[in-house]
Design a protein around this motif. Sequence first.
Motif, PDB file in Angstrom:
ATOM      1  N   PHE A  57       1.454  -1.306  19.565  1.00  0.00           N
ATOM      2  CA  PHE A  57       1.187  -0.262  18.574  1.00  0.00           C
ATOM      3  C   PHE A  57       2.284   0.783  18.649  1.00  0.00           C
ATOM      4  CE2 PHE A  57      -0.715   3.923  17.553  1.00  0.00           C
ATOM      5  CZ  PHE A  57      -0.948   3.702  16.207  1.00  0.00           C
ATOM      6  N   ILE A  58       2.901   1.061  17.515  1.00  0.00           N
ATOM      7  CA  ILE A  58       3.951   2.074  17.426  1.00  0.00           C
ATOM      8  C   ILE A  58       3.324   3.351  16.881  1.00  0.00           C
ATOM      9  CG2 ILE A  58       6.214   2.646  16.456  1.00  0.00           C
ATOM     10  CD1 ILE A  58       6.261   0.125  18.226  1.00  0.00           C
ATOM     11  N   GLY A  65       0.846  -1.188   0.000  1.00  0.00           N
ATOM     12  CA  GLY A  65       0.000   0.000   0.000  1.00  0.00           C
ATOM     13  C   GLY A  65       0.882   1.238   0.000  1.00  0.00           C
ATOM     14  N   MET A  66       0.267   2.392  -0.099  1.00  0.00           N
ATOM     15  CA  MET A  66       1.008   3.650  -0.104  1.00  0.00           C
ATOM     16  C   MET A  66       1.683   3.895   1.243  1.00  0.00           C
ATOM     17  SD  MET A  66      -1.377   6.392  -2.179  1.00  0.00           S
ATOM     18  CE  MET A  66      -0.220   7.704  -1.812  1.00  0.00           C
ATOM     19  N   GLY A  67       2.629   4.807   1.245  1.00  0.00           N
ATOM     20  CA  GLY A  67       3.297   5.193   2.485  1.00  0.00           C
ATOM     21  C   GLY A  67       2.326   5.882   3.439  1.00  0.00           C
ATOM     22  N   GLY A  68       2.476   5.606   4.719  1.00  0.00           N
ATOM     23  CA  GLY A  68       1.690   6.281   5.741  1.00  0.00           C
ATOM     24  C   GLY A  68       0.314   5.703   6.019  1.00  0.00           C
ATOM     25  N   VAL A  69      -0.030   4.574   5.392  1.00  0.00           N
ATOM     26  CA  VAL A  69      -1.363   4.005   5.598  1.00  0.00           C
ATOM     27  C   VAL A  69      -1.437   3.087   6.819  1.00  0.00           C
ATOM     28  CG1 VAL A  69      -2.024   4.210   3.173  1.00  0.00           C
ATOM     29  CG2 VAL A  69      -1.025   2.058   4.002  1.00  0.00           C
ATOM     30  N   GLY A  70      -0.270   2.737   7.378  1.00  0.00           N
ATOM     31  CA  GLY A  70      -0.251   1.904   8.576  1.00  0.00           C
ATOM     32  C   GLY A  70       0.151   0.462   8.355  1.00  0.00           C
ATOM     33  N   THR A  95       1.382  -4.732  10.804  1.00  0.00           N
ATOM     34  CA  THR A  95       2.319  -5.847  10.880  1.00  0.00           C
ATOM     35  C   THR A  95       2.852  -6.028  12.303  1.00  0.00           C
ATOM     36  OG1 THR A  95       2.959  -5.527   8.569  1.00  0.00           O
ATOM     37  CG2 THR A  95       4.492  -6.757   9.955  1.00  0.00           C
ATOM     38  N   LEU A  96       3.317  -4.949  12.900  1.00  0.00           N
ATOM     39  CA  LEU A  96       3.882  -5.046  14.249  1.00  0.00           C
ATOM     40  C   LEU A  96       2.823  -5.349  15.301  1.00  0.00           C
ATOM     41  CD1 LEU A  96       6.544  -2.215  14.044  1.00  0.00           C
ATOM     42  CD2 LEU A  96       6.924  -4.694  14.027  1.00  0.00           C
ATOM     43  N   ARG A  97       1.605  -4.858  15.109  1.00  0.00           N
ATOM     44  CA  ARG A  97       0.523  -5.205  16.040  1.00  0.00           C
ATOM     45  C   ARG A  97       0.269  -6.702  15.988  1.00  0.00           C
ATOM     46  NH1 ARG A  97      -2.093  -3.816  20.600  1.00  0.00           N
ATOM     47  NH2 ARG A  97      -2.642  -1.741  19.914  1.00  0.00           N
ATOM     48  N   PHE A  98       0.252  -7.253  14.798  1.00  0.00           N
ATOM     49  CA  PHE A  98       0.032  -8.692  14.655  1.00  0.00           C
ATOM     50  C   PHE A  98       1.179  -9.503  15.265  1.00  0.00           C
ATOM     51  CE2 PHE A  98       0.567 -12.645  12.165  1.00  0.00           C
ATOM     52  CZ  PHE A  98      -0.586 -13.289  12.581  1.00  0.00           C
ATOM     53  N   LEU A  99       2.397  -9.094  15.007  1.00  0.00           N
ATOM     54  CA  LEU A  99       3.562  -9.865  15.452  1.00  0.00           C
ATOM     55  C   LEU A  99       3.858  -9.717  16.934  1.00  0.00           C
ATOM     56  CD1 LEU A  99       5.859  -9.058  12.425  1.00  0.00           C
ATOM     57  CD2 LEU A  99       4.863 -11.287  12.953  1.00  0.00           C
ATOM     58  N   SER A 139      11.220  -7.888   7.046  1.00  0.00           N
ATOM     59  CA  SER A 139      10.681  -9.243   6.952  1.00  0.00           C
ATOM     60  C   SER A 139      10.691  -9.891   8.330  1.00  0.00           C
ATOM     61  CB  SER A 139      11.532 -10.060   5.980  1.00  0.00           C
ATOM     62  OG  SER A 139      11.058 -11.379   5.893  1.00  0.00           O
ATOM     63  N   TYR A 140       9.589 -10.555   8.649  1.00  0.00           N
ATOM     64  CA  TYR A 140       9.434 -11.196   9.953  1.00  0.00           C
ATOM     65  C   TYR A 140       8.894 -12.608   9.748  1.00  0.00           C
ATOM     66  CZ  TYR A 140       9.226  -6.216  11.171  1.00  0.00           C
ATOM     67  OH  TYR A 140       9.467  -4.878  11.277  1.00  0.00           O
ATOM     68  N   GLN A 141       9.221 -13.485  10.683  1.00  0.00           N
ATOM     69  CA  GLN A 141       8.664 -14.830  10.641  1.00  0.00           C
ATOM     70  C   GLN A 141       7.991 -15.133  11.963  1.00  0.00           C
ATOM     71  OE1 GLN A 141      11.595 -17.720   9.465  1.00  0.00           O
ATOM     72  NE2 GLN A 141      11.943 -16.744   7.489  1.00  0.00           N
TER      73      GLN A 141
END
Length: 185
Positions: free
Chosen positions: A26-27, A8-13, A18-22, A37-39
Amino acid sequence: MISIYVIGMGGVGKSSITLRFLTDVFIEEYDPTIEDSYQKTIVVDGTSEKVEIVDTAGQEEYDTMRDCWARNGEAFVVVYAINDRISFDEVETRIQELKSYKQDAVFPMIIVGNKCDLEEESRRVTVEEGKNLATSWDCPFFETSAKNSTNVYTVFYDLVREYRCMETTKRTIAVSKRSNRCIVM
């Protein structure tokens, strides 16, 4: 392992989702991503699944990387911000690019309208518009809030389900094609 690309475009979250899921964190600060990349191993419907989640760049200067993302991705989360009309309009372009790079192959994809925690007056894209876009591409749609964790887990779990369903369908088609062969004796 399923390679899931968040685009998606920059700034959409994208990074926030991704980090909320992993990490379930919330940042608040916006830090433009080039590619992270995360696993993680998750359990979906009682079955473990290892996923690689690639958080992609949304800025125009990284457009040349899109073909690589499309080639390497097996499933996609296409994100726009509900308070940014341009990011919504860009979703169509991103999906068309994916289809082009993947030579019109069918692949699992979910469209996500992020930032649904914002006040209604800042909304620039209606829920109905998001649903209609997803319907036109025959894929699921969710509005999310990385801040409040609304639907974030649902998006990734449903995408894994979509992937599994498509993989099962591909195997069934391959087996049926093999069983319809003629044998000359």
